[in-house]
Design a protein around this motif. Structure first.
Motif, PDB file in Angstrom:
ATOM      1  N   UNK A 117      39.130  41.789  29.650  1.00  0.00           N
ATOM      2  CA  UNK A 117      40.297  42.448  29.066  1.00  0.00           C
ATOM      3  C   UNK A 117      41.566  41.754  29.523  1.00  0.00           C
ATOM      4  N   UNK A 118      42.700  42.198  28.984  1.00  0.00           N
ATOM      5  CA  UNK A 118      43.978  41.576  29.327  1.00  0.00           C
ATOM      6  C   UNK A 118      44.336  41.830  30.784  1.00  0.00           C
ATOM      7  N   UNK A 119      44.014  42.992  31.315  1.00  0.00           N
ATOM      8  CA  UNK A 119      44.311  43.279  32.727  1.00  0.00           C
ATOM      9  C   UNK A 119      43.537  42.322  33.637  1.00  0.00           C
ATOM     10  N   UNK A 120      42.285  42.039  33.329  1.00  0.00           N
ATOM     11  CA  UNK A 120      41.517  41.075  34.113  1.00  0.00           C
ATOM     12  C   UNK A 120      42.071  39.661  33.923  1.00  0.00           C
ATOM     13  N   UNK A 121      42.578  39.359  32.732  1.00  0.00           N
ATOM     14  CA  UNK A 121      43.227  38.077  32.496  1.00  0.00           C
ATOM     15  C   UNK A 121      44.445  37.935  33.397  1.00  0.00           C
ATOM     16  N   UNK A 122      45.252  38.970  33.496  1.00  0.00           N
ATOM     17  CA  UNK A 122      46.412  38.939  34.387  1.00  0.00           C
ATOM     18  C   UNK A 122      45.983  38.544  35.806  1.00  0.00           C
ATOM     19  N   UNK A 123      45.000  39.260  36.315  1.00  0.00           N
ATOM     20  CA  UNK A 123      44.563  39.031  37.697  1.00  0.00           C
ATOM     21  C   UNK A 123      43.943  37.645  37.871  1.00  0.00           C
ATOM     22  N   UNK A 124      43.245  37.168  36.851  1.00  0.00           N
ATOM     23  CA  UNK A 124      42.643  35.831  36.908  1.00  0.00           C
ATOM     24  C   UNK A 124      43.714  34.752  36.933  1.00  0.00           C
ATOM     25  N   UNK A 125      44.745  34.917  36.115  1.00  0.00           N
ATOM     26  CA  UNK A 125      45.855  33.961  36.117  1.00  0.00           C
ATOM     27  C   UNK A 125      46.528  33.931  37.479  1.00  0.00           C
ATOM     28  N   UNK A 126      46.714  35.088  38.050  1.00  0.00           N
ATOM     29  CA  UNK A 126      47.339  35.189  39.372  1.00  0.00           C
ATOM     30  C   UNK A 126      46.460  34.531  40.438  1.00  0.00           C
ATOM     31  N   UNK A 127      45.160  34.731  40.361  1.00  0.00           N
ATOM     32  CA  UNK A 127      44.242  34.120  41.328  1.00  0.00           C
ATOM     33  C   UNK A 127      44.194  32.606  41.177  1.00  0.00           C
ATOM     34  N   UNK A 128      44.290  32.109  39.965  1.00  0.00           N
ATOM     35  CA  UNK A 128      44.209  30.668  39.697  1.00  0.00           C
ATOM     36  C   UNK A 128      45.504  29.943  40.062  1.00  0.00           C
ATOM     37  N   UNK A 129      46.628  30.611  39.881  1.00  0.00           N
ATOM     38  CA  UNK A 129      47.946  30.016  40.071  1.00  0.00           C
ATOM     39  C   UNK A 129      48.114  29.487  41.504  1.00  0.00           C
ATOM     40  N   UNK A 130      48.245  28.175  41.617  1.00  0.00           N
ATOM     41  CA  UNK A 130      48.465  27.537  42.910  1.00  0.00           C
ATOM     42  C   UNK A 130      47.223  27.377  43.778  1.00  0.00           C
ATOM     43  N   UNK A 131      46.072  27.814  43.291  1.00  0.00           N
ATOM     44  CA  UNK A 131      44.838  27.754  44.087  1.00  0.00           C
ATOM     45  C   UNK A 131      44.331  26.324  44.200  1.00  0.00           C
ATOM     46  N   UNK A 132      43.927  25.944  45.408  1.00  0.00           N
ATOM     47  CA  UNK A 132      43.402  24.597  45.641  1.00  0.00           C
ATOM     48  C   UNK A 132      41.982  24.613  46.210  1.00  0.00           C
ATOM     49  N   UNK A 133      41.409  25.801  46.291  1.00  0.00           N
ATOM     50  CA  UNK A 133      40.074  25.952  46.864  1.00  0.00           C
ATOM     51  C   UNK A 133      39.185  26.668  45.849  1.00  0.00           C
ATOM     52  N   UNK A 134      38.270  25.932  45.245  1.00  0.00           N
ATOM     53  CA  UNK A 134      37.415  26.489  44.193  1.00  0.00           C
ATOM     54  C   UNK A 134      36.549  27.631  44.710  1.00  0.00           C
ATOM     55  N   UNK A 135      36.049  27.514  45.922  1.00  0.00           N
ATOM     56  CA  UNK A 135      35.190  28.567  46.475  1.00  0.00           C
ATOM     57  C   UNK A 135      35.979  29.860  46.644  1.00  0.00           C
ATOM     58  N   UNK A 136      37.189  29.748  47.156  1.00  0.00           N
ATOM     59  CA  UNK A 136      38.032  30.941  47.323  1.00  0.00           C
ATOM     60  C   UNK A 136      38.364  31.545  45.953  1.00  0.00           C
ATOM     61  N   UNK A 137      38.663  30.687  44.971  1.00  0.00           N
ATOM     62  CA  UNK A 137      38.961  31.180  43.621  1.00  0.00           C
ATOM     63  C   UNK A 137      37.753  31.926  43.050  1.00  0.00           C
ATOM     64  N   UNK A 138      36.577  31.339  43.138  1.00  0.00           N
ATOM     65  CA  UNK A 138      35.371  31.984  42.600  1.00  0.00           C
ATOM     66  C   UNK A 138      35.078  33.301  43.316  1.00  0.00           C
ATOM     67  N   UNK A 139      35.336  33.350  44.611  1.00  0.00           N
ATOM     68  CA  UNK A 139      35.142  34.582  45.370  1.00  0.00           C
ATOM     69  C   UNK A 139      36.093  35.670  44.879  1.00  0.00           C
ATOM     70  N   UNK A 140      37.334  35.303  44.631  1.00  0.00           N
ATOM     71  CA  UNK A 140      38.309  36.255  44.114  1.00  0.00           C
ATOM     72  C   UNK A 140      37.924  36.704  42.704  1.00  0.00           C
ATOM     73  N   UNK A 141      37.463  35.760  41.895  1.00  0.00           N
ATOM     74  CA  UNK A 141      37.055  36.092  40.536  1.00  0.00           C
ATOM     75  C   UNK A 141      35.851  37.029  40.516  1.00  0.00           C
ATOM     76  N   UNK A 142      34.981  36.913  41.488  1.00  0.00           N
ATOM     77  CA  UNK A 142      33.826  37.812  41.582  1.00  0.00           C
ATOM     78  C   UNK A 142      34.293  39.255  41.717  1.00  0.00           C
ATOM     79  N   UNK A 143      35.423  39.469  42.398  1.00  0.00           N
ATOM     80  CA  UNK A 143      35.991  40.814  42.548  1.00  0.00           C
ATOM     81  C   UNK A 143      36.727  41.257  41.283  1.00  0.00           C
TER      82      UNK A 143
END
Length: 160
Positions: free
Chosen positions: A113-139
C-alpha cells in the motif's frame, strides 16, 4: 503521537546533510504524503491526479477496449526513471510498477500500500547497507522483498 512522514523525511534529509534548498517537496496522494522525487529515481510529482495508465500514455483511440479493461484497476501515482508508471491497484491497494516497454504487461510488486511505500522510501533514502535495509523492510512490508519484487532488486544496488 507518531511524527508525520513529512517531518521524519525532513529530519532524515537534515541528518544525512541534504542542503535545505535541495530538500524534497511533498505531494499528497489519498491523504498520504510522498516526496516529489526520491531514490531510487522515483518521481511522484508528475503523476496526474487519479488517472489510469491509458488516460496518461497515448491517446484514448490508441488503446483497445481489452487493454483498457485490463489496465483499469491501476491508478497512476508516479513513475520511475525509465518512465514506467507506478500505480496503486484499486482491487487490493497494492503499489506496483508496470513496464511500459512491453505494452504495460509486466507488473512488478512494489509495496502492499501507499503507507508501506512511504516507509520503504524512508528506509531506502541514504541507506548504504543492504542487510540493514532488508531487515528494516522485513518489518515494514515482508512481501516487498520477495524475490524479483521492486525492493529486492533495489537492495542489490545498495553500496554499489
Amino acid at each position: 503521537m507518531e511524527e508525520s512522514f513529512g517531518k521524519r523525511w525532513s529530519d532524515k534529509e537534515a541528518a544525512i546533510g541534504v542542503p535545505s534548498e535541495l530538500r524534497a517537496d511533498m505531494v499528497s496522494f489519498g491523504g498520504l504524503l510522498l516526496p516529489c522525487e526520491s531514490a531510487p529515481f522515483l518521481s511522484f510529482d508528475k503523476a496526474p491526479g487519479k488517472k489510469r495508465i491509458f488516460e496518461v500514455y497515448g491517446s484514448s483511440w490508441e488503446w483497445s477496449d481489452k487493454d483498457k479493461e485490463r489496465l483499469s484497476p491501476y491508478i497512476m501515482i508516479g513513475s520511475d526513471g525509465s518512465g514506467n508508471p507506478i500505480c496503486q491497484r484499486n482491487t487490493d491497494e497494492a503499489v506496483v510498477l508496470i513496464d511500459h516497454e512491453d505494452g504495460f504487461n509486466s507488473i512488478s510488486f512494489v509495496n502492499s500500500g501507499v503507507q508501506q511505500l512511504q516507509e520503504s522510501l524512508l528506509a531506502y533514502f541514504g541507506e548504504r547497507d543492504a542487510v540493514r535495509f532488508l531487515s528494516e523492510m522485513q518489518k515494514i512490508d515482508p512481501k516487498a522483498i520477495e524475490p524479483e519484487s521492486f525492493w529486492s532488486i533495489e537492495a542489490k544496488a545498495i553500496g554499489e
